[in-house]
Design a protein around this motif. Structure first.
Motif, mmCIF file in Angstrom:
data_model
loop_
_atom_site.group_PDB
_atom_site.id
_atom_site.type_symbol
_atom_site.label_atom_id
_atom_site.label_comp_id
_atom_site.label_asym_id
_atom_site.label_seq_id
_atom_site.Cartn_x
_atom_site.Cartn_y
_atom_site.Cartn_z
ATOM 1 N N THR A 92 0.848 -1.188 0.000
ATOM 2 C CA THR A 92 0.000 0.000 0.000
ATOM 3 C C THR A 92 0.884 1.239 0.000
ATOM 4 N N MET A 93 0.363 2.333 -0.500
ATOM 5 C CA MET A 93 1.087 3.595 -0.491
ATOM 6 C C MET A 93 0.551 4.448 0.652
ATOM 7 N N GLU A 94 1.443 4.837 1.538
ATOM 8 C CA GLU A 94 1.051 5.585 2.731
ATOM 9 C C GLU A 94 1.716 6.961 2.714
ATOM 10 N N PRO A 95 1.011 8.002 3.168
ATOM 11 C CA PRO A 95 1.614 9.337 3.190
ATOM 12 C C PRO A 95 2.691 9.450 4.266
ATOM 13 N N ALA A 96 3.725 10.209 3.948
ATOM 14 C CA ALA A 96 4.808 10.458 4.895
ATOM 15 C C ALA A 96 5.444 11.803 4.555
ATOM 16 N N ARG A 97 6.142 12.359 5.531
ATOM 17 C CA ARG A 97 6.833 13.633 5.343
ATOM 18 C C ARG A 97 8.232 13.494 5.948
ATOM 19 N N TYR A 98 9.205 14.143 5.323
ATOM 20 C CA TYR A 98 10.554 14.046 5.873
ATOM 21 C C TYR A 98 11.343 15.317 5.591
ATOM 22 N N LEU A 99 12.423 15.440 6.318
ATOM 23 C CA LEU A 99 13.341 16.572 6.190
ATOM 24 C C LEU A 99 14.752 16.045 6.374
ATOM 25 N N GLU A 100 15.674 16.425 5.487
ATOM 26 C CA GLU A 100 17.078 16.031 5.584
ATOM 27 C C GLU A 100 17.933 17.229 6.002
ATOM 28 N N ILE A 101 18.794 17.010 6.968
ATOM 29 C CA ILE A 101 19.713 18.056 7.409
ATOM 30 C C ILE A 101 20.901 18.107 6.457
ATOM 31 N N SER A 102 21.361 19.300 6.136
ATOM 32 C CA SER A 102 22.509 19.489 5.249
ATOM 33 C C SER A 102 23.567 20.317 5.951
ATOM 34 N N GLU A 103 24.815 19.873 5.816
ATOM 35 C CA GLU A 103 25.931 20.638 6.349
ATOM 36 C C GLU A 103 26.681 21.316 5.210
ATOM 37 N N PRO A 104 27.198 22.531 5.422
ATOM 38 C CA PRO A 104 27.891 23.261 4.350
ATOM 39 C C PRO A 104 29.048 22.464 3.770
ATOM 40 N N GLY A 105 29.211 22.579 2.449
ATOM 41 C CA GLY A 105 30.323 21.929 1.778
ATOM 42 C C GLY A 105 30.085 20.479 1.406
ATOM 43 N N LEU A 106 28.900 19.938 1.714
ATOM 44 C CA LEU A 106 28.582 18.555 1.395
ATOM 45 C C LEU A 106 27.401 18.508 0.433
ATOM 46 N N PRO A 107 27.191 17.373 -0.257
ATOM 47 C CA PRO A 107 26.029 17.270 -1.142
ATOM 48 C C PRO A 107 24.736 17.497 -0.380
ATOM 49 N N PRO A 108 23.698 18.004 -1.041
ATOM 50 C CA PRO A 108 22.414 18.209 -0.359
ATOM 51 C C PRO A 108 21.944 16.934 0.336
ATOM 52 N N GLY A 109 21.410 17.104 1.535
ATOM 53 C CA GLY A 109 20.919 15.957 2.289
ATOM 54 C C GLY A 109 22.003 15.156 2.965
ATOM 55 N N SER A 110 23.181 15.750 3.135
ATOM 56 C CA SER A 110 24.289 15.015 3.743
ATOM 57 C C SER A 110 24.887 15.763 4.921
ATOM 58 N N VAL A 111 25.345 15.002 5.886
ATOM 59 C CA VAL A 111 26.183 15.486 6.981
ATOM 60 C C VAL A 111 27.421 14.581 6.965
ATOM 61 N N PRO A 112 28.478 14.910 7.716
ATOM 62 C CA PRO A 112 29.704 14.114 7.609
ATOM 63 C C PRO A 112 29.516 12.620 7.847
ATOM 64 N N GLU A 113 28.567 12.246 8.711
ATOM 65 C CA GLU A 113 28.370 10.829 9.030
ATOM 66 C C GLU A 113 27.377 10.130 8.112
ATOM 67 N N GLY A 114 26.747 10.861 7.188
ATOM 68 C CA GLY A 114 25.828 10.221 6.262
ATOM 69 C C GLY A 114 24.592 11.052 6.006
ATOM 70 N N ARG A 115 23.432 10.496 6.349
ATOM 71 C CA ARG A 115 22.151 11.141 6.097
ATOM 72 C C ARG A 115 21.373 11.158 7.410
ATOM 73 N N VAL A 116 21.039 12.354 7.873
ATOM 74 C CA VAL A 116 20.370 12.530 9.164
ATOM 75 C C VAL A 116 19.182 13.458 8.961
ATOM 76 N N GLY A 117 18.074 13.164 9.622
ATOM 77 C CA GLY A 117 16.925 14.029 9.473
ATOM 78 C C GLY A 117 15.793 13.663 10.400
ATOM 79 N N PHE A 118 14.619 14.108 10.031
ATOM 80 C CA PHE A 118 13.395 13.871 10.791
ATOM 81 C C PHE A 118 12.335 13.327 9.843
ATOM 82 N N ALA A 119 11.436 12.507 10.371
ATOM 83 C CA ALA A 119 10.329 11.989 9.576
ATOM 84 C C ALA A 119 9.047 12.056 10.388
ATOM 85 N N GLU A 120 7.966 12.280 9.682
ATOM 86 C CA GLU A 120 6.643 12.337 10.302
ATOM 87 C C GLU A 120 5.700 11.487 9.459
#
Length: 312
Positions: free
Chosen positions: A158-186
């Protein structure tokens, strides 16, 4: 600040071979949902083809573990995987392929560092407030995204609605921090409950360990304090930031595969003694770290130590 964090939402374990990873997790006593992968035409009106990443989920009563492998460049469609057609207007196909391709490129770059956990999302019921808080604090992010996510249920996908946000650190690709991919989901409440029973008695995702170079420790503690609330335990998200020189004190025998890195995550289990017995019976090495905790070394779990903790 901590009121907008409800705990850990999920961790993402990036692997070379999804079939191998699913078998490993079954030996660890987890029930793994059927894998899935997106299919999308290469050009508008063309035949749908596998694209991006394939994944499988270990659903828990609180949070989940996502197993992720890149399709293409030597990857393959896992056995028994279900295709998930991505239906978009013809004029949106190119843009969607570009976005999914960027995500796959990020995942590939993480895998080049090491096989293991590179993704950690906290759960929130107030994502717009989190976005505003991060912006006010000067922390970059890619904004709130509203999506439909495929969820495997006993009656099918089934397809379920979701929302998310990715944290970005300067100098890295969008959606990235030094340790990988970190964010919030609802997530919206699921219309169909997911099966969450596991032979090892796992009930929830309850912690994550981020290992960093000793000189970087104060700065990372401050950064995670801004993200989630408190510096070393990150409020209710329960992320422990530890210096590389101290990782062996926390998890005897463990060494980080790189720095920074998510070196471990923790799940609660109903009966720790029963979980330990199951693991040993399946030939999985375990290390006891106290009366209420043991862990499986990273060498036996595809690059990440998995801590089993007595629930309650």
């Amino acid at each position: 600040m901590e009121h907008d964090v409800n705990g850990l939402h999920h961790v993402g374990h990036i692997v070379h071979d999804l079939d191998q990873a699913m078998e490993c997790y079954r030996r660890l006593g987890f029930t793994v949902a059927a894998p899935a992968y997106p299919v999308l035409p290469a050009v508008p009106g063309g035949p749908a083809e596998p694209f991006g990443v394939a994944n499988a989920h270990v659903h828990l009563q609180r949070g989940f573990v996502e197993l992720v492998a890149v399709l293409g460049d030597g990857g393959h469609v896992p056995d028994g995987a279900r295709p998930i057609p991505l239906r978009v207007p013809d004029d949106k196909v190119a843009g969607l392929r570009e976005a999914i391709g960027a995500t796959a490129a990020n995942i590939t770059s993480f895998l080049r560092r090491f096989q293991g956990v590179h993704i950690m999302f906290a759960d929130t019921s107030g994502l717009d407030g989190v976005a505003a808080r991060l912006t006010a604090g000067g922390d970059g992010h890619g904004g709130v995204h509203d999506i439909q996510r495929p969820v495997e249920t006993p009656t099918g996908t089934t397809m379920e609605p979701a929302r998310y946000l990715e944290i970005s650190e300067p100098g890295l690709p969008p959606g990235s921090v030094p340790e990988g991919r970190v964010g919030f989901a609802e997530n919206a409440p699921l219309t169909t409950p997911l099966p969450t029973g596991h032979p090892n008695g796992a009930t929830g995702l309850v912690g994550c360990v981020l290992c960093v170079a000793d000189p970087a420790l104060p700065g990372v503690e401050r950064r995670y304090g801004r993200y989630f609330g408190r510096a070393t335990r990150s409020g209710r998200a329960d992320v422990t930031v530890v210096a590389a020189s101290a990782l062996g004190d926390l998890l005897p025998g463990e060494r980080p595969p790189a720095l920074p890195a998510f070196a471990a995550y923790a799940v609660a289990v109903r009966d720790l003694e029963a979980a330990g017995k199951l693991l040993r019976g399946n030939g999985v090495p375990v290390v006891r770290t106290g009366p209420a905790e043991l862990f499986v070394p990273a060498a036996a779990a595809l690059g990440v130590a998995i801590v089993f903790r007595q629930d309650g």
